[in-house]
Design a protein around this motif. Structure first.
Motif, PDB file in Angstrom:
ATOM      1  N   UNK A 288       0.599  -1.279   0.114  1.00 54.66           N
ATOM      2  CA  UNK A 288      -0.018   0.002   0.085  1.00 54.66           C
ATOM      3  C   UNK A 288       0.888   1.274  -0.052  1.00 54.66           C
ATOM      4  N   UNK A 289       1.775   1.130   0.904  1.00 59.61           N
ATOM      5  CA  UNK A 289       2.688   2.430   0.860  1.00 59.61           C
ATOM      6  C   UNK A 289       3.801   2.600  -0.548  1.00 59.61           C
ATOM      7  N   UNK A 290       3.930   1.427  -1.007  1.00 61.88           N
ATOM      8  CA  UNK A 290       4.598   1.582  -2.047  1.00 61.88           C
ATOM      9  C   UNK A 290       3.784   2.269  -3.387  1.00 61.88           C
ATOM     10  N   UNK A 291       2.464   1.570  -3.466  1.00 62.86           N
ATOM     11  CA  UNK A 291       1.532   2.034  -4.466  1.00 62.86           C
ATOM     12  C   UNK A 291       1.154   3.325  -4.423  1.00 62.86           C
ATOM     13  N   UNK A 292       0.759   4.046  -3.155  1.00 63.80           N
ATOM     14  CA  UNK A 292       0.672   5.388  -2.928  1.00 63.80           C
ATOM     15  C   UNK A 292       1.771   6.230  -3.417  1.00 63.80           C
ATOM     16  N   UNK A 293       3.037   5.694  -2.920  1.00 61.21           N
ATOM     17  CA  UNK A 293       4.225   6.610  -3.347  1.00 61.21           C
ATOM     18  C   UNK A 293       4.212   6.647  -4.946  1.00 61.21           C
ATOM     19  N   UNK A 294       4.060   5.513  -5.514  1.00 64.26           N
ATOM     20  CA  UNK A 294       4.000   5.404  -7.074  1.00 64.26           C
ATOM     21  C   UNK A 294       3.275   6.220  -7.946  1.00 64.26           C
ATOM     22  N   UNK A 295       1.841   6.597  -7.241  1.00 64.58           N
ATOM     23  CA  UNK A 295       0.695   7.132  -7.936  1.00 64.58           C
ATOM     24  C   UNK A 295       0.996   8.653  -7.606  1.00 64.58           C
ATOM     25  N   UNK A 296       1.891   9.221  -6.900  1.00 62.24           N
ATOM     26  CA  UNK A 296       2.248  10.678  -6.568  1.00 62.24           C
ATOM     27  C   UNK A 296       2.897  11.221  -7.810  1.00 62.24           C
ATOM     28  N   UNK A 297       3.534  10.303  -8.807  1.00 65.54           N
ATOM     29  CA  UNK A 297       4.354  10.733  -9.852  1.00 65.54           C
ATOM     30  C   UNK A 297       3.408  11.309 -11.061  1.00 65.54           C
ATOM     31  N   UNK A 298       2.264  10.970 -11.011  1.00 69.24           N
ATOM     32  CA  UNK A 298       1.099  11.319 -11.837  1.00 69.24           C
ATOM     33  C   UNK A 298       0.467  12.737 -11.653  1.00 69.24           C
TER      34      UNK A 298
END
Length: 327
Positions: A288-298
């Protein structure tokens, strides 16, 4: 069961006059990685490339045939490797480049669908995403809605297997398995998928599934046999599309119940199936933490549906018990 192939790579999808999502294969042939391809791993690919095919960076045997690692149980006694040098099994080099390729006309596939070139396309009943995860992700799950399915596609990721320090086990994101091929902002791509769902009547929407053939035991052994036995999971997916096939809800989606998967003649213990299908919220904290961080690039191009589905997932995980075992 009768399986037929429409294509091996690309599907262009549009809504047909009947309101059903339909797809065509825009390619004339198959293009695949040669090493590891064999009669055991991909029988119909091997039949497709027996003639009228192109090979790149493969080895050439003395009788002017091609060869690559994994094609046969026993290697040839000698060959010319992909660099043009003389090769023997004990020389310490690969005969074929790891990314050696083959390409063959799709019409040569013995199980090609008779309608594979139909401009109307074939109807789509299910859309499958998949990632390579040693833990956390169950063998198969079904999304609860179109928006949930879009979120699953946007969340596709696999654990890195490269031996480089600091990379093994880290997640590599490849949303919709389209990252290398999407020519515009992926946030807009997510939004496009979401809007497509609004244009399709709910009763005609394909169902979304996420598969993971690569779950491992704590000892590092594969839990699922894969290859042809994946058809057992496909059968459950087909049942779900037909309004059959039992499932139990989990925070991630619907997973098969104990009797929903046909395991006839498969030597697999109940405790292994429980491991394959369990959902442990504790294992999802890092993801979950990784996904949330990844989605910030958009940034502000990330459509609200992704943030909303992320919040719903976090809520379901927080409210669930420690595990959802094989029921």
């Amino acid at each position: 069961w009768n399986f037929e192939c429409v294509g091996d790579d690309i599907a262009w999808m549009k809504i047909g006059p009947d309101g059903q999502l339909r797809a065509i294969n825009p390619e004339a042939g198959f293009f695949g990685v040669a090493p590891g391809t064999s009669d055991e791993s991909n029988y119909y690919a091997m039949r497709s490339l027996e003639t009228n095919s192109i090979f790149t960076n493969c080895a050439i045997t003395p009788d002017l045939d091609v060869w690559w690692e994994g094609m046969t149980k026993e290697p040839p006694a000698e060959a010319i490797d992909w660099t043009g040098k003389h090769w023997t099994p004990d020389c310490g080099r690969k005969a074929a480049h790891p990314n050696a390729r083959f390409t063959a006309p799709a019409k040569q596939c013995p199980v090609i669908d008779p309608n594979w070139e139909s401009p109307e396309g074939v109807p789509i009943s299910a859309i499958l995403f998949g990632g390579r995860r040693a833990k956390a992700q169950p063998l198969v799950l079904q999304a609860s809605s179109w928006d949930h399915g879009v979120f699953l596609g946007a969340s596709v990721c696999s654990e890195m297997t490269a031996a480089a320090a600091g990379t093994v086990g880290q997640l590599r994101h490849d949303p919709f398995a389209m990252l290398p091929f999407c020519g515009y902002n992926m946030g807009d791509y997510f939004a496009h998928w979401s809007k497509m769902g609004e244009k399709i009547e709910e009763s005609k929407q394909p169902k979304f599934f996420y598969v993971n053939w690569f779950r491992k035991s704590p000892e590092g052994e594969w839990l699922w046999p894969g290859f042809g036995d994946n058809s057992r999971v496909i059968a459950w997916i087909c049942d779900r599309c037909d309004g059959k096939g039992d499932a139990v809800p989990t925070p991630l989606g619907f997973v098969p119940t104990k009797d929903a998967l046909d395991l006839t003649n498969l030597q697999i213990k109940p405790e292994v199936m429980e491991q394959l299908l369990k959902v442990d919220p504790a294992e999802w904290a890092d993801t979950i933490a990784d996904l949330k961080q990844y989605f910030t690039i958009f940034g502000d191009r990330l459509p609200p549906v992704i943030s909303e589905q992320m919040s719903l997932l976090e809520k379901r995980l927080a409210e669930s018990g420690p595990t959802f075992s094989w029921q």
